[in-house]
Motif scaffolding. Structure first.
Motif, PDB file in Angstrom:
ATOM      1  N   VAL A  35       0.862  -1.184   0.000  1.00 25.11           N
ATOM      2  CA  VAL A  35       0.000   0.000   0.000  1.00 25.11           C
ATOM      3  C   VAL A  35       0.897   1.232   0.000  1.00 25.11           C
ATOM      4  N   LYS A  36       0.709   2.093  -0.990  1.00 29.17           N
ATOM      5  CA  LYS A  36       1.484   3.329  -1.062  1.00 29.17           C
ATOM      6  C   LYS A  36       0.734   4.423  -0.310  1.00 29.17           C
ATOM      7  N   VAL A  37       1.427   5.050   0.628  1.00 29.13           N
ATOM      8  CA  VAL A  37       0.819   6.084   1.456  1.00 29.13           C
ATOM      9  C   VAL A  37       1.589   7.391   1.291  1.00 29.13           C
ATOM     10  N   HIS A  38       0.880   8.457   0.943  1.00 32.02           N
ATOM     11  CA  HIS A  38       1.459   9.801   0.957  1.00 32.02           C
ATOM     12  C   HIS A  38       0.946  10.503   2.210  1.00 32.02           C
ATOM     13  N   TYR A  39       1.826  11.184   2.893  1.00 33.59           N
ATOM     14  CA  TYR A  39       1.449  11.812   4.163  1.00 33.59           C
ATOM     15  C   TYR A  39       2.233  13.114   4.346  1.00 33.59           C
ATOM     16  N   GLU A  40       1.686  13.993   5.179  1.00 33.66           N
ATOM     17  CA  GLU A  40       2.313  15.290   5.456  1.00 33.66           C
ATOM     18  C   GLU A  40       2.673  15.374   6.930  1.00 33.66           C
TER      19      GLU A  40
ATOM     20  N   ASP B 231      12.010  22.100  12.676  1.00 35.09           N
ATOM     21  CA  ASP B 231      12.069  23.553  12.478  1.00 35.09           C
ATOM     22  C   ASP B 231      10.791  24.101  11.839  1.00 35.09           C
ATOM     23  N   GLY B 232       9.734  23.257  11.781  1.00 32.34           N
ATOM     24  CA  GLY B 232       8.435  23.731  11.319  1.00 32.34           C
ATOM     25  C   GLY B 232       8.167  23.577   9.837  1.00 32.34           C
ATOM     26  N   ASN B 233       9.092  23.007   9.085  1.00 38.24           N
ATOM     27  CA  ASN B 233       8.864  22.794   7.650  1.00 38.24           C
ATOM     28  C   ASN B 233       7.881  21.647   7.435  1.00 38.24           C
ATOM     29  N   LYS B 234       6.966  21.826   6.482  1.00 42.40           N
ATOM     30  CA  LYS B 234       6.011  20.770   6.169  1.00 42.40           C
ATOM     31  C   LYS B 234       6.565  19.908   5.028  1.00 42.40           C
TER      32      LYS B 234
ATOM     33  N   ASN C 116      18.169  13.192   9.560  1.00 43.07           N
ATOM     34  CA  ASN C 116      17.661  13.704   8.285  1.00 43.07           C
ATOM     35  C   ASN C 116      16.151  13.545   8.293  1.00 43.07           C
ATOM     36  N   GLU C 117      15.450  14.603   8.708  1.00 41.99           N
ATOM     37  CA  GLU C 117      14.007  14.504   8.882  1.00 41.99           C
ATOM     38  C   GLU C 117      13.232  14.402   7.572  1.00 41.99           C
TER      39      GLU C 117
END
Length: 232
Positions: free
Chosen positions: A167-172, A177-180, A210-211
């Motif tokens: 299952v391919k999942v895209h997420y935010e 440092d607050g970058n989305k 490495n976030e």
């Protein structure tokens, strides 16, 4: 794999003595042999024909020698029968029937046949190895964070084949440092399709150094292996 090829080799009609027929044809001495038996090998079919095994006896250096010769030329041997004399060439205890080509099963095909499949599957194998190594590192050292699901869809590495299903999942999610960041991860946990919808919260592993590197926390694996992660 080698064992399989050895087994196939032993079952494909290559039971004749190993003979250098070219050497015999070039240096062998012509003599007469008597056919003792003619038998058709029905275990092998080539263009609708079955090989024939001709057993014969001949004298070399005062000793009687028995030999076999497998052929695929029905027209040349259709008139032969047990008790008939045939002309052969002999050399150092080995022989060949004159003017009739021996039949050899093309065992090389068994070694060449897998090559296209290996070439076809190699990129997928490398992809799975690289992806798995990255995920294992995240499973071991990643920090658990929450993310918002952007999309969920089944993924098939090879169409219509179960290999590589997931299952391919895209997420935010947000970095420290607050970058989305919009991440992408493939999981084998199909329960996510029924349990989650777009906009729902999902847990992910994020690499501390490495976030931008992340993956979905596999819920079933986490529960089975007691990773002490709270999914509530």
């Amino acid at each position: 794999m080698a064992t399989i090829f050895t087994l196939v080799f032993s079952l494909t009609g290559n039971d004749m003595p190993k003979v250098d027929y070219e050497l015999i044809d070039a240096q062998g001495i012509e003599t007469t042999a008597e056919i003792s038996n003619i038998e058709t090998d029905y275990t092998v079919t080539v263009n609708g024909l079955h090989p024939t095994v001709i057993s014969y006896q001949y004298i070399e250096d005062g000793q009687a020698i028995e030999s076999e010769y497998k052929v695929l030329e029905e027209v040349k041997i259709e008139a032969l029968a047990a008790g008939d004399d045939i002309t052969i060439k002999s050399l150092n205890g080995q022989s060949a029937i004159k003017n009739i080509k021996p039949y050899h099963f093309p065992t090389t095909l068994f070694f060449l046949a897998p090559i296209p499949f290996l070439l076809f599957g190699l990129p997928f194998l490398l992809y799975i190895i690289v992806r798995t190594s990255k995920e294992l590192k995240l499973y071991k050292y990643g920090q658990v964070k929450s993310a918002r699901i952007v999309s969920i869809m089944p993924k098939y590495t090879i169409p219509f084949v179960s290999i590589g299903q997931g299952v391919k999942v895209h997420y935010e999610y947000e970095t420290g440092d607050g970058n989305k960041i919009v991440g992408e991860s493939v999981t084998s946990d199909f329960s996510i399709i029924s349990d989650k919808r777009t906009g729902d919260t999902i847990l992910i592993f994020v690499e501390p150094d490495n976030e931008y590197k992340s993956c979905v926390v596999p819920k079933l694996d986490a529960l089975k292996n007691n990773w002490h992660i709270n999914f509530e």
